[in-house]
Design an enzyme around this catalytic site. Structure first.
Site, PDB file in Angstrom:
ATOM      1  N   ASP A  62       0.873  -1.170   0.000  1.00  0.00           N
ATOM      2  CA  ASP A  62       0.000   0.000   0.000  1.00  0.00           C
ATOM      3  C   ASP A  62       0.913   1.223   0.000  1.00  0.00           C
ATOM      4  O   ASP A  62       1.685   1.432   0.947  1.00  0.00           O
ATOM      5  CB  ASP A  62      -0.878  -0.026   1.252  1.00  0.00           C
ATOM      6  CG  ASP A  62      -1.842   1.152   1.336  1.00  0.00           C
ATOM      7  OD1 ASP A  62      -1.621   2.170   0.657  1.00  0.00           O
ATOM      8  OD2 ASP A  62      -2.813   1.063   2.102  1.00  0.00           O
ATOM      9  N   ASN A  89       2.853   6.094 -10.518  1.00  0.00           N
ATOM     10  CA  ASN A  89       1.708   5.937 -11.411  1.00  0.00           C
ATOM     11  C   ASN A  89       0.420   5.597 -10.659  1.00  0.00           C
ATOM     12  O   ASN A  89      -0.672   5.880 -11.152  1.00  0.00           O
ATOM     13  CB  ASN A  89       2.011   4.831 -12.426  1.00  0.00           C
ATOM     14  CG  ASN A  89       0.769   4.354 -13.145  1.00  0.00           C
ATOM     15  OD1 ASN A  89       0.221   5.038 -14.004  1.00  0.00           O
ATOM     16  ND2 ASN A  89       0.283   3.163 -12.787  1.00  0.00           N
ATOM     17  N   TYR A 153     -10.166  13.899  -7.269  1.00  0.00           N
ATOM     18  CA  TYR A 153      -9.162  13.516  -8.261  1.00  0.00           C
ATOM     19  C   TYR A 153      -8.430  14.749  -8.781  1.00  0.00           C
ATOM     20  O   TYR A 153      -7.192  14.767  -8.864  1.00  0.00           O
ATOM     21  CB  TYR A 153      -9.827  12.762  -9.406  1.00  0.00           C
ATOM     22  CG  TYR A 153      -8.854  12.240 -10.439  1.00  0.00           C
ATOM     23  CD1 TYR A 153      -8.133  11.070 -10.211  1.00  0.00           C
ATOM     24  CD2 TYR A 153      -8.642  12.927 -11.635  1.00  0.00           C
ATOM     25  CE1 TYR A 153      -7.231  10.590 -11.149  1.00  0.00           C
ATOM     26  CE2 TYR A 153      -7.745  12.453 -12.582  1.00  0.00           C
ATOM     27  CZ  TYR A 153      -7.041  11.282 -12.335  1.00  0.00           C
ATOM     28  OH  TYR A 153      -6.139  10.821 -13.264  1.00  0.00           O
ATOM     29  N   LYS A 157      -4.432  15.620  -8.340  1.00  0.00           N
ATOM     30  CA  LYS A 157      -3.521  15.725  -9.476  1.00  0.00           C
ATOM     31  C   LYS A 157      -2.892  17.113  -9.560  1.00  0.00           C
ATOM     32  O   LYS A 157      -1.726  17.257  -9.961  1.00  0.00           O
ATOM     33  CB  LYS A 157      -4.250  15.374 -10.773  1.00  0.00           C
ATOM     34  CG  LYS A 157      -4.554  13.879 -10.904  1.00  0.00           C
ATOM     35  CD  LYS A 157      -3.287  13.055 -10.856  1.00  0.00           C
ATOM     36  CE  LYS A 157      -3.537  11.570 -11.045  1.00  0.00           C
ATOM     37  NZ  LYS A 157      -2.290  10.762 -11.017  1.00  0.00           N
ATOM     38  N   THR A 188      -8.105   2.811 -19.944  1.00  0.00           N
ATOM     39  CA  THR A 188      -7.977   1.927 -18.790  1.00  0.00           C
ATOM     40  C   THR A 188      -9.369   1.612 -18.254  1.00  0.00           C
ATOM     41  O   THR A 188     -10.348   2.252 -18.623  1.00  0.00           O
ATOM     42  CB  THR A 188      -7.147   2.593 -17.678  1.00  0.00           C
ATOM     43  OG1 THR A 188      -7.850   3.763 -17.221  1.00  0.00           O
ATOM     44  CG2 THR A 188      -5.765   2.997 -18.194  1.00  0.00           C
TER      45      THR A 188
END
Length: 295
Positions: A62, A89, A153, A157, A188
């Site tokens: 983790d 990533n 998110y 980022k 993805t």
């Protein structure tokens, strides 16, 4: 003979059990690197590692847990040698209105995407200092311009971009290079999962045609591997994202204009639902966090 900068170099990739991380591991191996794959889902990590043509190592960890990361780093050094490059990533995403979001899930996105990336860098910096190595932070179009329904998110980022800039300035004199990868939509399971939700699908459809195009994961992985080879300060996939970087101040007003028109129309069909974790990687992270809590 072709110049192969990664030949026999050890490269760490987080979030490597599937998707972009797995594709990048394969591309780095093809270019001669020894790849250490970190993340959840031991079976997936081992399957990817077994498919590579160069020495590879699967380490279940983790990335928000300092002790697990430290153990993984010791194993990587013992099995594959000193680390020359790290690609941060690993990432997760949840969608939905901020006001009604599950704040524990919201916070977990920040913890994985931002804190986990920083902890990954901190864990492997001693290696990168010894090898005059390279750290690549995987960012996003969301690093440049935020989108509604993806507040955690986008915040994470944007944070990783700022973190990478700060880290670069701190370690440049030690010979360590730091790069940022700005990525648009990549094929993805996270993106495919998001498209199941009407509001997410509609907001992407409102973008200009080049901006809503989904790129094959292998194409993106090849560009990232090239960035690792050449220690790029920045890599934009697709290349037109450079224009978004130059014009980033114009993005929030454009997003606001689109949202003001699209969101009320979408809301008329009923209240928006939270998506929960998007993609199998996000669900694996949530399952692991739940198991830790129960343990």
């Amino acid at each position: 003979m072709a110049h192969r900068p990664l030949e026999n170099r050890t490269v760490v990739v987080t979030g490597a059990a599937r998707g972009l991380g797995a594709a990048l591991a394969r591309e780095l191996s093809r270019r001669g690197a020894r790849v250490a794959l970190l993340g959840h889902e031991r079976a997936g990590l081992e399957a990817v590692a077994d498919s590579l043509g160069t020495p590879a190592l699967a380490c279940e960890a983790d990335i928000t847990d300092a002790e697990e990361l430290a153990r993984a780093a010791r194993t990587v050094r013992a099995r594959l040698g000193p680390v020359s490059a790290v690609v941060a990533n690993a990432g997760i995403a949840h969608g939905g209105p901020f006001a009604t979001s599950d704040f524990a899930r919201w916070r977990r996105v920040i913890d994985v995407n931002l804190t986990g990336s920083a902890l990954t860098a901190r864990t492997f910096l001693p290696d990168l200092t010894r090898t005059a190595g390279y750290f690549l932070q995987v960012g996003s179009l969301a690093s440049l311009g935020a989108s509604p329904m993806m507040s955690a998110y986008c915040a994470s980022k944007a944070g990783t971009e700022a973190f990478a800039h700060a880290l670069r300035a701190e370690v440049a004199h030690q010979g360590v290079a730091v790069g940022i990868a700005y990525l648009n939509w990549t094929d993805t399971d996270m993106i495919r999962d998001a498209d199941r939700y009407a509001v997410m699908r509609e907001l992407r459809a409102a973008m200009p045609p080049p901006a809503r195009r989904v790129l094959p994961v292998e194409q993106v992985a090849a560009r990232l591997a090239g960035a690792v080879e050449h220690r790029r300060t920045a890599v934009y996939v697709p290349g037109w994202l450079r224009l978004a970087q130059v014009g980033r101040a114009t993005l929030p007003p454009v997003v606001l204009r689109v949202a003001r028109h699209r969101i009320p129309r979408l809301e008329s069909g009923g209240p928006f639902r939270a998506t929960g974790p998007l993609g199998a990687g996000g669900r694996a992270d949530e399952a692991a966090a739940r198991a830790d809590g129960e343990g």
